[in-house]
Design a protein around this motif. Structure first.
Motif, short mmCIF file in Angstrom:
data_model
loop_
_atom_site.label_atom_id
_atom_site.label_comp_id
_atom_site.label_asym_id
_atom_site.label_seq_id
_atom_site.Cartn_x
_atom_site.Cartn_y
_atom_site.Cartn_z
N GLN A 4 -3.74 12.79 1.85
CA GLN A 4 -2.75 11.67 2.07
C GLN A 4 -2.70 10.75 3.07
O GLN A 4 -2.75 11.26 4.14
CB GLN A 4 -1.37 12.32 1.26
N LEU A 125 -2.85 8.42 -6.61
CA LEU A 125 -3.33 9.90 -6.57
C LEU A 125 -4.00 10.36 -7.97
O LEU A 125 -3.82 10.05 -8.88
CB LEU A 125 -2.30 10.82 -6.33
N ARG A 131 1.99 7.94 -5.60
CA ARG A 131 2.69 8.53 -4.13
C ARG A 131 3.42 6.98 -3.72
O ARG A 131 2.72 6.15 -3.57
CB ARG A 131 2.03 9.17 -3.31
#
Length: 175
Positions: A4, A125, A131
Motif C-alpha cells: 500500500q 485495491l 483505500r
C-alpha cells in the motif's frame, strides 16, 4: 502480496515532529478511487457529507474543484477560515493512487498561529476495494491544545469526513 502506498510528507510536516498528528483510514468494497476522488476534490459537495466544514471560498478565483497550486479558504474545528493552498494533486489512475495535500494556515500571535498539512491518498485495491487514507500534521499552540483533548476532536472529525465521503461516493447520502 499487496503493498500500500504512503503519504508524501515534506520535512516541515513529518509525522511526529509537529504539535498534533492524526491518521484515519478506511478500506471498503464496491466504491472506486474515481468515485471517491470526485467528492473529495469538489468542495461544493463537502458540506453535504461533512458537517465540520464551512465558509469555503476561492479568494483568487477558481474552484469549486480543487486543483494543483489552487488557493482556497475554509472554516473547520471552530477556527476562523484558514488560508489553504493545494500543494499536491494527482488524480487516481490505473495503478496510480490519487494524492491530494493542502497546507492551511492561521496567522496571528504565538497563541493563534496554526500551520497544517492535510494529506489524502485514494487507491484502488484488488477485490473491488478502495483505500482512503487521510493524515494531518499540525504545528502551533492551537494544535497542541487540540492534541490534549479527549476524545480527540481531530481523530473523530477526520473519521466523520471519511465516513461521509464513502457514503457520498457510494450514493448513500440521505440513506
Amino acid at each position: 502480496m499487496t503493498t500500500q502506498n504512503a503519504i508524501n510528507w515534506p520535512d516541515t510536516y513529518l509525522p511526529g515532529t509537529g504539535d498534533n498528528f492524526v491518521s484515519n483510514e478506511v478500506i471498503v468494497q464496491g466504491v472506486t478511487a474515481a468515485d471517491v476522488w470526485r467528492y473529495l476534490t469538489d468542495t461544493s459537495t463537502w458540506e453535504s457529507y461533512y458537517d465540520n466544514v464551512a465558509d469555503i471560498s476561492f479568494p483568487a478565483g477558481g474552484g469549486p474543484e480543487l486543483a494543483d497550486d489552487l488557493a482556497f479558504r475554509f472554516g473547520t474545528f471552530g477556527f476562523p477560515p484558514l488560508d489553504a493552498h493545494v500543494v499536491e494533486f494527482q488524480a487516481p489512475a490505473e495503478g496510480v493512487p490519487g494524492r491530494l495535500s493542502w497546507t492551511a494556515k492561521q496567522e496571528g500571535g504565538p497563541e493563534e498561529r496554526l500551520d497544517v498539512l492535510h494529506a489524502w491518498l485514494v487507491e484502488d485495491l484488488p477485490g473491488d476495494r478502495v483505500r482512503v487514507l487521510t493524515q494531518e500534521t499540525q504545528i502551533g499552540a492551537p494544535a497542541a491544545a487540540l492534541a490534549t483533548e479527549r476524545p480527540n476532536p481531530m481523530l473523530n472529525g477526520h473519521q466523520a469526513w471519511l465516513d461521509g465521503l464513502i457514503r457520498a461516493a457510494s450514493g448513500m447520502l440521505g440513506a
